[in-house]
Enzyme design. Structure first.
Site, PDB file in Angstrom:
ATOM      1  N   SER A 299      23.067   7.365   7.022  1.00  0.00           N
ATOM      2  CA  SER A 299      23.680   7.131   5.718  1.00  0.00           C
ATOM      3  C   SER A 299      25.130   7.606   5.669  1.00  0.00           C
ATOM      4  CB  SER A 299      22.820   7.798   4.639  1.00  0.00           C
ATOM      5  OG  SER A 299      23.212   7.403   3.357  1.00  0.00           O
ATOM      6  N   ASP A 310      35.978   2.306  13.522  1.00  0.00           N
ATOM      7  CA  ASP A 310      36.573   0.988  13.263  1.00  0.00           C
ATOM      8  C   ASP A 310      38.066   1.055  13.003  1.00  0.00           C
ATOM      9  OD1 ASP A 310      34.086  -0.036  13.623  1.00  0.00           O
ATOM     10  OD2 ASP A 310      33.872  -0.892  11.612  1.00  0.00           O
ATOM     11  N   LYS A 324      20.724   3.752   8.533  1.00  0.00           N
ATOM     12  CA  LYS A 324      20.366   3.703   7.114  1.00  0.00           C
ATOM     13  C   LYS A 324      21.615   3.298   6.329  1.00  0.00           C
ATOM     14  CE  LYS A 324      19.186   5.219   2.842  1.00  0.00           C
ATOM     15  NZ  LYS A 324      20.037   5.193   1.633  1.00  0.00           N
TER      16      LYS A 324
END
Length: 531
Positions: A299, A310, A324
């Site tokens: 999460s 990224d 998750k």
């Protein structure tokens, strides 16, 4: 009033209603169909309950039936949409926000078995030796696995007054027998930052165990202290961090990313796409950054790792995270109970969905995770096989990253699959190891504190001699009526390491415990080699 006027007024009313609906962008026909569907479902539920109450062989609890029906409906949607009673919701919130009395674990009921998702740092369970991934099979000699236990029932069994004890038996991955533990309940004060210290002359280390209400302030204090000590490189350890508040994760990312850089976005069938960008000037936007994750990082932890990866802001080291990536909205019902209903998916800046596939059902979803953690002999980096993993995405600088749920690290560190004998596993994982170390620390407290005047001094200079290893083996054998336990050199070094870490924790808490553990943590050690 004559009939023609009534018909005209009705016509005007429905015409205005339709125009108003179109003005709001609502498809009137779909809305009517949805309402009709809800009414039909409601009538069907009422009809079933009527027949149960008037024809069933025994008396029934309607509230319990309805709650189980709600739970079953949500389980059919996805693994993370959940229902909680008002009391359950209050207790779950305490874990993130405040202090409470209990044993200090976060748990999920997975495949009708209580799995420990996290232990509160410094809490009774961690001190007793309970670990993330342990499955609780018995509580006070009563079986709690595969019996349909609810969250509320778990809390009733584990929570209790400070000073009282609870006996649990757990199943640990890689160990075939149940391990018994006696845990003394205490006041649980939740802290997010386990430790922050200079692990090397220019390298700082911060471990965050959850993203809660105090995480950002704790992290900022730790970060500022390390910067003042000359930190140029930061290792942020999110291993075992199961998540928490989205806002806390966003603010942590804000300290690493430059203003305007995308942190994540969310998309859902009934929600507008929402993007979250870095805002104000961060405390550590230019220094070297390494994020550590493992199969228990989930999460909010995955949001941080994905944003750093990224945006090519740093290096992610470890093993593929849990996966998750569903956004839940808390919906309070009329009786105070709540739905945590999934409304959207998290996507990293490159477009990857964090959520692992659950197409085969909730049970298969968690079975896959347990198998991946408990049985996989090698989690080395390999070419993607799954259809979703074949999806390739590009980072800000054009590096290729893969989908498939979770975050695949830039540097993958295989799961340690060192083979130990069953007798040694029982010896190492026994609660008697905790007891032995506590007895030793208590009986020799003054001498130890005099010899090792700080945590740093203890970590650098304390040595566990072979005689203490044998003392513990004798202690274990006497308590269990066992004889002639023999361990090899590799097992001896593993036991030596844990004896030192546990004694260090008794004397200097996390300030000694984690630096000792990190000396042999393969993910931490690999991170220190990143150039």
């Amino acid at each position: 009033m004559n009939q023609s006027i009534i018909k005209l007024l009705k016509y005007l009313f429905y015409s205005l209603l339709l125009i108003f609906a179109l003005y709001l962008g609502i498809n009137y026909r779909n809305l009517a169909n949805q309402k009709h569907y809800v009414v039909n479902v409601s009538n069907k539920l009422e009809e079933v309950l009527y027949h149960i109450n008037t024809k069933y062989v025994d008396t029934v609890n309607n509230n319990q039936l309805m709650e189980r029906a709600i739970t079953s409906m949500l389980e059919s949607l996805d693994p993370h949409s959940t229902y909680s009673t008002a009391e359950e919701n209050k207790k779950q919130q305490e874990v993130l926000d405040g202090a409470f009395e209990g044993i200090g674990i976060q748990f999920n009921i997975i495949n009708d078995t209580i799995m420990v998702i996290n232990t509160t740092s410094g809490g009774p369970s961690e001190k007793a030796g309970i670990r993330t991934g342990d499955r609780i099979i018995e509580v006070n000699s009563e079986k709690v696995a595969k019996v349909g236990i609810t969250n509320e029932e778990v809390l009733k069994k584990l929570r209790g007054k400070k000073g009282t004890t609870v006996q649990i038996s757990i199943l640990r991955p890689g160990i075939s027998t149940l391990l018994p533990y006696t845990i003394t309940r205490d006041v649980i004060e939740t802290h997010s930052v386990d430790i922050a210290y200079m692990i090397q002359p220019k390298t700082g280390y911060i471990k965050i165990n959850q993203f809660g209400g105090t995480t950002v302030s704790e992290f900022e204090t730790a970060l500022e202290n390390l910067i003042q000590k000359g930190m140029k490189k930061l290792i942020l350890d999110l291993q075992g961090n199961s998540g928490g508040y989205l806002e806390a994760a966003l603010q942590i990312c804000d300290h690493f990313l430059k203003r305007g850089e995308l942190i994540l976005y969310t998309e859902g069938e009934h929600t507008e796409t929402e993007k979250f960008h870095a805002t104000s000037k961060g405390l550590f936007e230019d220094g070297e950054l390494i994020i550590l994750i493992d199969e228990f990082s989930a999460s909010a932890s995955e949001i941080v790792a994905g944003a750093v990866q990224d945006n090519d802001r740093g290096t992610v080291v470890g093993r593929r995270s849990f996966g998750k990536g569903l956004v839940q909205r808390l919906i309070t019902l009329s009786d105070g109970s709540t739905l945590r209903l999934t409304i959207a998916r998290y996507h990293t800046p490159s477009g990857r969905s964090i959520q692992r596939s659950y197409k085969k059902g909730v049970e298969a979803y968690y079975d896959d995770f347990i198998k991946r953690y408990g049985e996989n002999s090698s989690l080395e980096e390999k070419a993607p096989q799954d259809e979703e993993e074949l999806l390739q995405y590009k980072t800000k600088k054009g590096r290729t990253v893969y989908g498939g749920g979770g975050i695949l690290p830039d540097i993958v560190v295989p799961l340690d699959t060192t083979t130990f004998s069953e007798s040694f596993k029982a010896l190492l994982n026994s609660s008697l190891l905790i007891e032995f170390c506590l007895n030793y620390s208590t009986n020799n407290h003054r001498e130890l504190k005099s010899r090792y005047r700080s945590a740093i001094h203890f970590v650098k200079n304390m040595r566990i001699h072979d005689s203490m290893i044998q003392d513990y083996i004798n202690f274990y054998q006497n308590k269990n009526n066992k004889k002639d336990i023999i361990i090899n050199n590799k097992e001896k070094e593993e036991l030596r390491h844990w004896l030192k870490a546990l004694i260090g924790r008794n004397l200097y808490q996390n300030e000694a415990f984690y630096p000792i553990l990190n000396e042999k943590d393969p993910i931490v050690q690999r991170a220190l080699k990143v150039k």
